[in-house]
Design a protein around this motif. Structure first.
Motif, PDB file in Angstrom:
ATOM      1  N   CYS A  63       0.817  -1.208   0.000  1.00  0.00           N
ATOM      2  CA  CYS A  63       0.000   0.000   0.000  1.00  0.00           C
ATOM      3  C   CYS A  63       0.856   1.265   0.000  1.00  0.00           C
ATOM      4  CB  CYS A  63      -0.926  -0.014   1.213  1.00  0.00           C
ATOM      5  SG  CYS A  63      -1.905   1.491   1.398  1.00  0.00           S
ATOM      6  N   ALA A  64       1.699   1.406   1.011  1.00  0.00           N
ATOM      7  CA  ALA A  64       2.442   2.656   1.197  1.00  0.00           C
ATOM      8  C   ALA A  64       3.531   2.868   0.147  1.00  0.00           C
ATOM      9  CB  ALA A  64       3.053   2.704   2.599  1.00  0.00           C
ATOM     10  N   PHE A  65       4.371   1.887  -0.051  1.00  0.00           N
ATOM     11  CA  PHE A  65       5.542   2.048  -0.915  1.00  0.00           C
ATOM     12  C   PHE A  65       5.210   1.787  -2.380  1.00  0.00           C
ATOM     13  CE2 PHE A  65       9.711   1.071  -2.669  1.00  0.00           C
ATOM     14  CZ  PHE A  65      10.534   1.983  -2.028  1.00  0.00           C
ATOM     15  N   ASN A  66       4.635   0.612  -2.655  1.00  0.00           N
ATOM     16  CA  ASN A  66       4.396   0.229  -4.047  1.00  0.00           C
ATOM     17  C   ASN A  66       3.248   0.989  -4.706  1.00  0.00           C
ATOM     18  OD1 ASN A  66       6.485  -1.619  -3.856  1.00  0.00           O
ATOM     19  ND2 ASN A  66       5.142  -3.351  -3.469  1.00  0.00           N
ATOM     20  N   GLU A  67       2.140   1.179  -3.974  1.00  0.00           N
ATOM     21  CA  GLU A  67       0.971   1.820  -4.586  1.00  0.00           C
ATOM     22  C   GLU A  67       0.970   3.337  -4.454  1.00  0.00           C
ATOM     23  OE1 GLU A  67      -2.538  -0.146  -3.065  1.00  0.00           O
ATOM     24  OE2 GLU A  67      -1.824  -2.098  -3.758  1.00  0.00           O
ATOM     25  N   LYS A  68       1.341   3.836  -3.271  1.00  0.00           N
ATOM     26  CA  LYS A  68       1.247   5.275  -3.031  1.00  0.00           C
ATOM     27  C   LYS A  68       2.575   6.007  -3.183  1.00  0.00           C
ATOM     28  CE  LYS A  68      -2.811   4.817  -0.152  1.00  0.00           C
ATOM     29  NZ  LYS A  68      -3.352   4.768   1.210  1.00  0.00           N
ATOM     30  N   GLY A  69       3.677   5.269  -3.277  1.00  0.00           N
ATOM     31  CA  GLY A  69       4.981   5.881  -3.463  1.00  0.00           C
ATOM     32  C   GLY A  69       5.527   6.572  -2.229  1.00  0.00           C
ATOM     33  N   TYR A  70       5.031   6.205  -1.061  1.00  0.00           N
ATOM     34  CA  TYR A  70       5.512   6.793   0.187  1.00  0.00           C
ATOM     35  C   TYR A  70       6.793   6.099   0.631  1.00  0.00           C
ATOM     36  CZ  TYR A  70       0.790   8.797   0.775  1.00  0.00           C
ATOM     37  OH  TYR A  70      -0.380   9.478   0.621  1.00  0.00           O
ATOM     38  N   GLU A  71       7.583   6.813   1.404  1.00  0.00           N
ATOM     39  CA  GLU A  71       8.777   6.221   2.003  1.00  0.00           C
ATOM     40  C   GLU A  71       8.380   5.296   3.155  1.00  0.00           C
ATOM     41  OE1 GLU A  71      12.707   5.283   2.338  1.00  0.00           O
ATOM     42  OE2 GLU A  71      11.790   6.472   0.757  1.00  0.00           O
ATOM     43  N   SER A  72       7.310   5.666   3.863  1.00  0.00           N
ATOM     44  CA  SER A  72       6.807   4.848   4.967  1.00  0.00           C
ATOM     45  C   SER A  72       5.340   5.172   5.202  1.00  0.00           C
ATOM     46  CB  SER A  72       7.592   5.121   6.251  1.00  0.00           C
ATOM     47  OG  SER A  72       7.214   6.366   6.803  1.00  0.00           O
ATOM     48  N   CYS A  73       4.722   4.421   6.090  1.00  0.00           N
ATOM     49  CA  CYS A  73       3.337   4.688   6.470  1.00  0.00           C
ATOM     50  C   CYS A  73       3.209   6.062   7.126  1.00  0.00           C
ATOM     51  CB  CYS A  73       2.830   3.611   7.423  1.00  0.00           C
ATOM     52  SG  CYS A  73       2.627   1.985   6.667  1.00  0.00           S
ATOM     53  N   GLY A  74       4.306   6.578   7.668  1.00  0.00           N
ATOM     54  CA  GLY A  74       4.297   7.883   8.297  1.00  0.00           C
ATOM     55  C   GLY A  74       4.001   9.025   7.338  1.00  0.00           C
ATOM     56  N   ASP A  75       4.145   8.806   6.050  1.00  0.00           N
ATOM     57  CA  ASP A  75       3.849   9.829   5.052  1.00  0.00           C
ATOM     58  C   ASP A  75       2.357   9.906   4.725  1.00  0.00           C
ATOM     59  OD1 ASP A  75       6.555  10.410   4.850  1.00  0.00           O
ATOM     60  OD2 ASP A  75       6.857   9.046   3.166  1.00  0.00           O
ATOM     61  N   CYS A  76       1.594   8.962   5.219  1.00  0.00           N
ATOM     62  CA  CYS A  76       0.166   8.867   4.887  1.00  0.00           C
ATOM     63  C   CYS A  76      -0.686   9.628   5.899  1.00  0.00           C
ATOM     64  CB  CYS A  76      -0.263   7.405   4.857  1.00  0.00           C
ATOM     65  SG  CYS A  76      -1.980   7.169   4.322  1.00  0.00           S
ATOM     66  N   ALA A  77      -1.581  10.447   5.410  1.00  0.00           N
ATOM     67  CA  ALA A  77      -2.478  11.226   6.268  1.00  0.00           C
ATOM     68  C   ALA A  77      -3.463  10.340   7.016  1.00  0.00           C
ATOM     69  CB  ALA A  77      -3.233  12.255   5.429  1.00  0.00           C
ATOM     70  N   GLU A  78      -3.668   9.120   6.558  1.00  0.00           N
ATOM     71  CA  GLU A  78      -4.634   8.209   7.184  1.00  0.00           C
ATOM     72  C   GLU A  78      -4.034   7.365   8.309  1.00  0.00           C
ATOM     73  OE1 GLU A  78      -7.044   5.986   4.362  1.00  0.00           O
ATOM     74  OE2 GLU A  78      -6.514   7.452   2.836  1.00  0.00           O
ATOM     75  N   LEU A  79      -2.745   7.524   8.605  1.00  0.00           N
ATOM     76  CA  LEU A  79      -2.098   6.729   9.649  1.00  0.00           C
ATOM     77  C   LEU A  79      -2.721   7.022  11.010  1.00  0.00           C
ATOM     78  CD1 LEU A  79       0.317   4.820  10.386  1.00  0.00           C
ATOM     79  CD2 LEU A  79       1.601   6.894  10.864  1.00  0.00           C
ATOM     80  N   PRO A  80      -3.127   6.030  11.768  1.00  0.00           N
ATOM     81  CA  PRO A  80      -3.162   4.608  11.447  1.00  0.00           C
ATOM     82  C   PRO A  80      -4.479   4.238  10.756  1.00  0.00           C
ATOM     83  CG  PRO A  80      -3.750   4.887  13.749  1.00  0.00           C
ATOM     84  CD  PRO A  80      -3.479   6.268  13.170  1.00  0.00           C
ATOM     85  N   CYS A  81      -4.379   3.706   9.577  1.00  0.00           N
ATOM     86  CA  CYS A  81      -5.555   3.308   8.800  1.00  0.00           C
ATOM     87  C   CYS A  81      -6.052   1.940   9.261  1.00  0.00           C
ATOM     88  CB  CYS A  81      -5.201   3.270   7.322  1.00  0.00           C
ATOM     89  SG  CYS A  81      -4.024   1.958   6.888  1.00  0.00           S
ATOM     90  N   ALA A  82      -7.152   1.505   8.679  1.00  0.00           N
ATOM     91  CA  ALA A  82      -7.736   0.213   9.043  1.00  0.00           C
ATOM     92  C   ALA A  82      -6.767  -0.936   8.748  1.00  0.00           C
ATOM     93  CB  ALA A  82      -9.053  -0.004   8.297  1.00  0.00           C
ATOM     94  N   LEU A  83      -6.056  -0.867   7.640  1.00  0.00           N
ATOM     95  CA  LEU A  83      -5.087  -1.913   7.302  1.00  0.00           C
ATOM     96  C   LEU A  83      -3.980  -1.954   8.344  1.00  0.00           C
ATOM     97  CD1 LEU A  83      -3.967  -4.105   5.425  1.00  0.00           C
ATOM     98  CD2 LEU A  83      -2.874  -2.282   4.096  1.00  0.00           C
ATOM     99  N   PHE A  84      -3.447  -0.801   8.700  1.00  0.00           N
ATOM    100  CA  PHE A  84      -2.383  -0.706   9.703  1.00  0.00           C
ATOM    101  C   PHE A  84      -2.854  -1.311  11.023  1.00  0.00           C
ATOM    102  CE2 PHE A  84       0.411   1.397  12.734  1.00  0.00           C
ATOM    103  CZ  PHE A  84       1.624   1.495  12.063  1.00  0.00           C
ATOM    104  N   LEU A  85      -4.047  -0.961  11.434  1.00  0.00           N
ATOM    105  CA  LEU A  85      -4.598  -1.467  12.691  1.00  0.00           C
ATOM    106  C   LEU A  85      -4.861  -2.966  12.646  1.00  0.00           C
ATOM    107  CD1 LEU A  85      -7.083   1.441  13.449  1.00  0.00           C
ATOM    108  CD2 LEU A  85      -4.910   0.985  14.614  1.00  0.00           C
ATOM    109  N   SER A  86      -5.171  -3.478  11.482  1.00  0.00           N
ATOM    110  CA  SER A  86      -5.511  -4.906  11.358  1.00  0.00           C
ATOM    111  C   SER A  86      -4.287  -5.820  11.326  1.00  0.00           C
ATOM    112  CB  SER A  86      -6.343  -5.146  10.096  1.00  0.00           C
ATOM    113  OG  SER A  86      -5.532  -5.051   8.928  1.00  0.00           O
TER     114      SER A  86
END
Length: 95
Positions: free
Chosen positions: A48-71
């Motif tokens: 999700c974070a690196f391959n699809e969204k091109g983020y360096e980490s989940c920390g770059d995502c405004a949705e952190l912690p998202c449902a996937l992260f929590l699961s």
């Protein structure tokens, strides 16, 4: 220096680091457990974070912690331990 994974785990604190795991960045998300458990052989968070969204980490995502992260819970820990670890990981990723 602590090596931090894409999802905020401290690699240096992990019993598998430098044994069966070189870290998620080194193996492009295809960690030993993902190879065994995930249909596409890649950690869903890395996908999700690196391959699809091109983020360096989940920390770059405004949705952190998202449902996937929590699961994404280690089955060896309790729900309480999981919640505490989520807070630690989110703090690491946002600092």
């Amino acid at each position: 220096m602590n090596t931090i994974s894409l999802c905020g785990l401290a690699c240096d604190e992990c019993e598998f680091y430098n044994k069966t795991c070189a870290g998620c960045y080194a193996v492009q998300g295809s960690t030993f457990w993902a190879k065994e458990m995930m249909p596409n052989k890649v950690c869903p968070l890395f996908q999700c974070a690196f391959n699809e969204k091109g983020y360096e980490s989940c920390g770059d995502c405004a949705e952190l912690p998202c449902a996937l992260f929590l699961s994404m819970k280690d089955p060896a820990i309790t729900d309480e331990e999981h919640e505490k670890m989520i807070a630690v990981r989110v703090t690491r990723l946002q600092s």
